[in-house]
Scaffold this active site. Sequence first.
Site, PDB file in Angstrom:
ATOM      1  N   SER A 143     -14.055 -13.778  -7.049  1.00  0.00           N
ATOM      2  CA  SER A 143     -14.207 -14.695  -5.924  1.00  0.00           C
ATOM      3  C   SER A 143     -13.567 -16.026  -6.280  1.00  0.00           C
ATOM      4  O   SER A 143     -13.667 -16.479  -7.424  1.00  0.00           O
ATOM      5  CB  SER A 143     -15.693 -14.904  -5.599  1.00  0.00           C
ATOM      6  OG  SER A 143     -15.890 -16.010  -4.741  1.00  0.00           O
ATOM      7  N   SER A 144     -12.932 -16.658  -5.295  1.00  0.00           N
ATOM      8  CA  SER A 144     -12.319 -17.959  -5.545  1.00  0.00           C
ATOM      9  C   SER A 144     -13.378 -19.051  -5.674  1.00  0.00           C
ATOM     10  O   SER A 144     -13.115 -20.114  -6.255  1.00  0.00           O
ATOM     11  CB  SER A 144     -11.349 -18.305  -4.411  1.00  0.00           C
ATOM     12  OG  SER A 144     -12.053 -18.397  -3.178  1.00  0.00           O
ATOM     13  N   ARG A 201       8.236  16.734  28.927  1.00  0.00           N
ATOM     14  CA  ARG A 201       8.104  15.670  27.931  1.00  0.00           C
ATOM     15  C   ARG A 201       8.229  14.308  28.574  1.00  0.00           C
ATOM     16  O   ARG A 201       8.918  14.136  29.574  1.00  0.00           O
ATOM     17  CB  ARG A 201       9.052  15.874  26.779  1.00  0.00           C
ATOM     18  CG  ARG A 201      10.246  15.081  26.303  1.00  0.00           C
ATOM     19  CD  ARG A 201      10.345  13.657  26.047  1.00  0.00           C
ATOM     20  NE  ARG A 201       9.661  13.158  24.888  1.00  0.00           N
ATOM     21  CZ  ARG A 201      10.239  12.755  23.771  1.00  0.00           C
ATOM     22  NH1 ARG A 201      11.526  12.849  23.625  1.00  0.00           N
ATOM     23  NH2 ARG A 201       9.550  12.237  22.810  1.00  0.00           N
ATOM     24  N   TYR A 247       0.832  -1.203   0.000  1.00  0.00           N
ATOM     25  CA  TYR A 247       0.000   0.000   0.000  1.00  0.00           C
ATOM     26  C   TYR A 247       0.865   1.251   0.000  1.00  0.00           C
ATOM     27  O   TYR A 247       1.838   1.348   0.737  1.00  0.00           O
ATOM     28  CB  TYR A 247      -0.910   0.020   1.237  1.00  0.00           C
ATOM     29  CG  TYR A 247      -1.806  -1.182   1.368  1.00  0.00           C
ATOM     30  CD1 TYR A 247      -2.567  -1.653   0.293  1.00  0.00           C
ATOM     31  CD2 TYR A 247      -1.896  -1.872   2.575  1.00  0.00           C
ATOM     32  CE1 TYR A 247      -3.380  -2.762   0.418  1.00  0.00           C
ATOM     33  CE2 TYR A 247      -2.717  -2.978   2.716  1.00  0.00           C
ATOM     34  CZ  TYR A 247      -3.456  -3.422   1.629  1.00  0.00           C
ATOM     35  OH  TYR A 247      -4.264  -4.526   1.763  1.00  0.00           O
ATOM     36  N   LYS A 285     -18.744 -13.258  -9.646  1.00  0.00           N
ATOM     37  CA  LYS A 285     -18.730 -12.077  -8.783  1.00  0.00           C
ATOM     38  C   LYS A 285     -17.963 -10.912  -9.405  1.00  0.00           C
ATOM     39  O   LYS A 285     -16.900 -11.089  -9.979  1.00  0.00           O
ATOM     40  CB  LYS A 285     -18.106 -12.423  -7.419  1.00  0.00           C
ATOM     41  CG  LYS A 285     -18.908 -13.399  -6.594  1.00  0.00           C
ATOM     42  CD  LYS A 285     -20.214 -12.790  -6.090  1.00  0.00           C
ATOM     43  CE  LYS A 285     -20.007 -11.730  -5.047  1.00  0.00           C
ATOM     44  NZ  LYS A 285     -19.435 -12.260  -3.796  1.00  0.00           N
ATOM     45  N   ARG A 343      21.485   1.701  23.103  1.00  0.00           N
ATOM     46  CA  ARG A 343      20.034   1.849  23.199  1.00  0.00           C
ATOM     47  C   ARG A 343      19.580   3.307  23.054  1.00  0.00           C
ATOM     48  O   ARG A 343      18.749   3.811  23.806  1.00  0.00           O
ATOM     49  CB  ARG A 343      19.530   1.261  24.531  1.00  0.00           C
ATOM     50  CG  ARG A 343      19.911  -0.193  24.715  1.00  0.00           C
ATOM     51  CD  ARG A 343      19.354  -0.796  25.953  1.00  0.00           C
ATOM     52  NE  ARG A 343      17.917  -1.045  25.836  1.00  0.00           N
ATOM     53  CZ  ARG A 343      17.187  -1.647  26.784  1.00  0.00           C
ATOM     54  NH1 ARG A 343      17.765  -2.056  27.908  1.00  0.00           N
ATOM     55  NH2 ARG A 343      15.908  -1.830  26.613  1.00  0.00           N
ATOM     56  N   HIS A 400     -31.860   7.855   3.424  1.00  0.00           N
ATOM     57  CA  HIS A 400     -32.063   6.656   4.257  1.00  0.00           C
ATOM     58  C   HIS A 400     -31.913   5.375   3.421  1.00  0.00           C
ATOM     59  O   HIS A 400     -32.490   4.334   3.749  1.00  0.00           O
ATOM     60  CB  HIS A 400     -33.437   6.682   4.944  1.00  0.00           C
ATOM     61  CG  HIS A 400     -33.751   7.974   5.610  1.00  0.00           C
ATOM     62  ND1 HIS A 400     -33.288   8.295   6.863  1.00  0.00           N
ATOM     63  CD2 HIS A 400     -34.453   9.062   5.173  1.00  0.00           C
ATOM     64  CE1 HIS A 400     -33.718   9.511   7.186  1.00  0.00           C
ATOM     65  NE2 HIS A 400     -34.409   9.995   6.187  1.00  0.00           N
TER      66      HIS A 400
END
Length: 476
Positions: free
Chosen positions: A285-286, A325, A17, A291, A82, A156
């Site tokens: 769709s599988s 902070r 993404y 679909k 660290r 609606h």
Amino acid sequence: MTNSEFDNYKSPFSWRYGSDEMRTIFSEKTKRTKWRKIWYEIASSQYKYGLISKLELNDIKKYSSSKHLDIKRSLETEKKIRHDLMSEIKTFADQAKIGGGKIHLGATSMDIEDNADILVIREALIIILEKVVTCLDFLSQKIKSHNKTICIGWTHIQPAEPTTLGYRFSLYAQDLMLDIKNIEFILDNIVLGKGIKGAVGTAASYKRLLGKNTQNLENDVMKNLNVKAFLVSSQTYPRKVDFLVISALSSLAQSLHKFSLDFRILQSPPFGEFKEPRKKLQVGSSAMPFKRNPIMNERISSLTRYMSSFLNVASSNASNSILERTLDDSANRRLFIPESFLALDECLMIYSEILSGMEISEANIKKNLEIYGPFALLEPIMMDLSKQGKNRQTIHEEFRKISLKAWDEIESGNPNPLFTLIAKNKYLSELELDLNNLFNYSKYVGTAPERSMLLRKNISSLIKKYKIKSNSKSTY
């Protein structure tokens, strides 16, 4: 990517993404490059006031570019000490043998990290704005193309009065216009840097080094970074900034979700008015080969829902940052800030693709209008008869009873018999009704076409203004 790259967990935002452009902005390389730039700008100003020699400054400058990053070495150091920023300082200083001892002089970690974060957030917001403008441009084209395409309106999720498809696209466009103005306000007024103010924001360390030139150093650095600074800050810039940025992004997410949800409904077969663009070999769709799922809009709905959940995290960070902070915001900021931008980046790319390639079924729009449109004509009939002096309440009750009978016929699969029932009604048949002159639905969309075109003019002005603005590097 090779198979071996998927041996361990990899965030979907790192490959699935968002755009490469947005991923680059939030990359470790970009962040550390900006850290080094800020260290150099601090050193440059300190040279101006005699704290660093020219030789030391040149050495720091030499190793401040991205090509000298050694992230692997820095991360190895971090495992031992660290502290991520201090690990980068050590790596940088080991490279810059001459000037390395002066890196970070007087600074605290957040003088570097927070200002770098603001630079990244600003760049990411500008990318988001550019993509919103692109979507708005597509919507403007839809408004023009379908300004006179009459369709049934839905309230609606039930048939209401007629509207135009152009007017419906105008609603989506107006949402984006508000989002653009909101994000621009955030960029101009809220996305400010911490400045160079030291451990608790008092600039005590810098004053000890520079005396009366303390403010000059901050002014120099922030001017060279092209970022305005808050007048006052604690160890960090106000975490309210993150909340307001995420609020603006969440508002945009709402707009995108609204569009995607409407589209999913209109693509469902009972409506059948819209269809997403579809790849030739796309599988719906599988299990069910027939679909045609609205997967693009479902992804928008999913990612915007996820992104909006970050608003609570940003709010908690701002309200729970104790005194000057606390560090309990650090880990979650590494997640929700980049993921907010990457989620919306992905959604805006999908939105553009949908708008540019969507199918609009004029046949189904007409069918829905023919089935449900007659009900919408009852209101103008009532108004005309009321103007003639007839009792509106009596007429309303007769229409209500007739409408219920007509609905029963529609639900049985028959055409809408509304006007046949009106003609047969004893009370209504005695009134002066011109039923033959009622089916011009263009008379019942009010000022929708005119308003759509006026909005389109405003869109054109905004896009033109923004393109000019975005071309000016000094704008933000």
